[in-house]
Design a protein around this motif. Structure first.
Motif, short mmCIF file in Angstrom:
data_model
loop_
_atom_site.label_atom_id
_atom_site.label_comp_id
_atom_site.label_asym_id
_atom_site.label_seq_id
_atom_site.Cartn_x
_atom_site.Cartn_y
_atom_site.Cartn_z
N GLU A 1 -54.85 -16.07 -47.30
CA GLU A 1 -53.67 -15.23 -47.13
C GLU A 1 -52.67 -15.87 -46.18
OE1 GLU A 1 -52.81 -12.23 -48.72
OE2 GLU A 1 -54.36 -13.16 -49.96
N ASN A 2 -53.20 -16.50 -45.15
CA ASN A 2 -52.34 -17.15 -44.17
C ASN A 2 -51.50 -18.26 -44.80
OD1 ASN A 2 -52.46 -19.75 -42.12
ND2 ASN A 2 -51.70 -17.89 -41.15
N MET A 3 -52.12 -19.08 -45.63
CA MET A 3 -51.39 -20.19 -46.25
C MET A 3 -50.40 -19.68 -47.30
SD MET A 3 -54.02 -23.41 -46.29
CE MET A 3 -52.68 -24.60 -46.23
N LYS A 4 -50.71 -18.55 -47.93
CA LYS A 4 -49.75 -17.94 -48.85
C LYS A 4 -48.51 -17.48 -48.08
CE LYS A 4 -53.03 -16.24 -52.33
NZ LYS A 4 -53.65 -15.03 -52.94
N ASN A 5 -48.75 -16.88 -46.92
CA ASN A 5 -47.63 -16.43 -46.09
C ASN A 5 -46.79 -17.61 -45.60
OD1 ASN A 5 -48.29 -13.72 -46.29
ND2 ASN A 5 -49.55 -13.73 -44.44
N GLY B 1 -35.39 -13.47 -38.71
CA GLY B 1 -36.77 -13.15 -38.37
C GLY B 1 -37.84 -14.01 -39.00
N TYR B 2 -37.50 -14.72 -40.06
CA TYR B 2 -38.53 -15.47 -40.78
C TYR B 2 -38.96 -16.76 -40.09
CZ TYR B 2 -38.81 -12.34 -44.73
OH TYR B 2 -39.05 -11.25 -45.53
N GLU B 3 -38.07 -17.33 -39.30
CA GLU B 3 -38.47 -18.52 -38.53
C GLU B 3 -39.59 -18.16 -37.56
OE1 GLU B 3 -38.78 -22.30 -36.92
OE2 GLU B 3 -37.76 -21.66 -38.75
N MET B 4 -39.47 -16.99 -36.91
CA MET B 4 -40.50 -16.56 -35.98
C MET B 4 -41.79 -16.20 -36.72
SD MET B 4 -40.36 -13.57 -33.05
CE MET B 4 -39.11 -14.50 -32.14
N LEU B 5 -41.66 -15.54 -37.89
CA LEU B 5 -42.84 -15.23 -38.69
C LEU B 5 -43.57 -16.50 -39.11
CD1 LEU B 5 -41.51 -12.36 -40.99
CD2 LEU B 5 -43.32 -12.17 -39.27
N TYR B 6 -42.80 -17.49 -39.50
CA TYR B 6 -43.35 -18.78 -39.92
C TYR B 6 -44.13 -19.43 -38.78
CZ TYR B 6 -43.40 -23.60 -41.69
OH TYR B 6 -43.77 -24.85 -42.10
N ARG B 7 -43.53 -19.44 -37.60
CA ARG B 7 -44.19 -20.05 -36.44
C ARG B 7 -45.46 -19.31 -36.06
NH1 ARG B 7 -40.56 -23.21 -33.19
NH2 ARG B 7 -41.40 -22.35 -31.27
N LYS C 1 -49.37 -20.81 -36.01
CA LYS C 1 -50.28 -20.65 -34.88
C LYS C 1 -51.55 -19.92 -35.30
CE LYS C 1 -50.28 -19.28 -30.02
NZ LYS C 1 -49.47 -18.74 -28.91
N LYS C 2 -51.38 -18.89 -36.15
CA LYS C 2 -52.53 -18.14 -36.64
C LYS C 2 -53.46 -19.03 -37.45
CE LYS C 2 -53.78 -14.09 -39.43
NZ LYS C 2 -53.28 -12.98 -40.27
N LEU C 3 -52.89 -19.90 -38.28
CA LEU C 3 -53.71 -20.82 -39.08
C LEU C 3 -54.53 -21.73 -38.17
CD1 LEU C 3 -54.56 -22.10 -41.76
CD2 LEU C 3 -52.56 -23.59 -41.60
N CYS C 4 -53.90 -22.26 -37.14
CA CYS C 4 -54.61 -23.14 -36.20
C CYS C 4 -55.78 -22.40 -35.56
CB CYS C 4 -53.65 -23.63 -35.12
SG CYS C 4 -52.33 -24.69 -35.71
N LEU C 5 -55.55 -21.15 -35.20
CA LEU C 5 -56.61 -20.35 -34.56
C LEU C 5 -57.72 -20.01 -35.54
CD1 LEU C 5 -54.36 -17.99 -32.41
CD2 LEU C 5 -55.97 -19.69 -31.54
N LEU C 6 -57.35 -19.61 -36.77
CA LEU C 6 -58.35 -19.27 -37.78
C LEU C 6 -59.25 -20.47 -38.09
CD1 LEU C 6 -56.27 -17.15 -40.33
CD2 LEU C 6 -58.15 -16.33 -38.90
N LEU C 7 -58.62 -21.62 -38.30
CA LEU C 7 -59.38 -22.83 -38.59
C LEU C 7 -60.28 -23.21 -37.42
CD1 LEU C 7 -56.63 -24.97 -40.36
CD2 LEU C 7 -58.64 -23.98 -41.44
#
Length: 261
Positions: free
Chosen positions: A110-114, A126-132, A136-142
């Motif tokens: 789901e994270n990579m889809k987002n 707002g999407y630049e912040m969502l992207y960032r 960060k979430k992907l790095c933490l999940l991995l």
């Protein structure tokens, strides 16, 4: 974050990307199908729902199942970390020198889809912040998954390695074939060699030699056995070779050692 590229890639059956290496971190999530990666000579099969993190400068190739195509979500991240990346650069996803294969994880999918969805709308409010945040979430999940697997693998490695050491300690006087020993414990000989260097700082054969020399010194000091008999008892069929190895490890010949004791 122009140093980050994320995209969805589709490959036909039998597609092959030849061996290459680069200075970037490469993260691949298999959305559909199956692919095979060869990393520094090690074959790694990736099925739907699995993810792999490849560190910089790891030689790798990519191939797709001959029966059907494959769809992956790929993220390429350069090693030149910027201000935002300073927050995540010390996480396990970036500190491991070897590849990490991660089994099915819905959150990563789901994270990579987002990431893909937000990447195309980064100029919208707002999407630049969502992207960032998603990066960060992907790095933490991995990193959470990598840490969990490392802990599990460490326990498994210790258990397997202890059994192997016990077998070598008990059978040091016999000929030991590293390939056969690895197969017995269902691991590769390459993995076994890596375990020895990680755990003991030496090769399996060097460890075997240490066992034999310690037993030989004990027999030379505490028994009346001949040097030729001791050589055989510790696993050497050739007395001259035993003499050579003993002197190399102790600085003196077996005969000189026996006289001193």
């Amino acid at each position: 974050m122009e140093d980050l590229k994320v995209e969805k890639l589709q490959f036909g059956a039998d597609y092959i990307y030849e061996e290459h290496r680069h200075n970037d971190y490469e993260i691949n999530y298999v959305e559909d199908g199956r692919c095979v990666m060869n990393l520094e000579g090690e074959k790694v099969v990736l099925h739907e729902g699995e993810c792999i993190v490849i560190p910089p400068m790891v030689l790798h190739s990519f191939g797709v199942d001959y029966k059907k195509g494959c769809t992956i979500r790929q993220l390429i991240w350069t090693t030149e970390f910027g201000t935002f990346e300073e927050e995540v650069k010390d996480l396990p996803v970036f500190t491991k020198k070897q590849y990490s294969k991660i089994p099915g994880c819905y959150e990563i999918s789901e994270n990579m889809k987002n990431l893909l969805r937000y990447a195309h709308r980064r100029k919208d409010y707002g999407y630049e912040m969502l992207y960032r945040l998603e990066v960060k979430k992907l790095c933490l999940l991995l990193s959470v998954e990598i840490h969990r697997m490392d802990e599990h693998n460490s326990k498994y490695e210790n258990k397997i390695f202890s059994r192997i050491l016990m077998e070598m300690n008990e059978g040091f006087d016999q000929e030991i074939n590293l390939q056969e020993l690895a197969e017995k414990y269902r691991i590769s000989s390459r993995y076994l060699r890596r375990l020895f260097h990680q755990q003991l700082g030496c090769s399996a054969m060097e460890y075997l030699t240490i066992l034999r020399m310690e037993k030989a010194k004990k027999l030379l000091a505490e028994s009346d056995l001949s040097i030729s008999r001791i050589a055989m008892d510790v696993g050497y069929n050739s007395v001259p070779y035993f003499d050579k190895i003993f002197k190399k490890k102790t600085g003196i010949t077996p005969g000189e050692f026996k006289k001193r004791t």
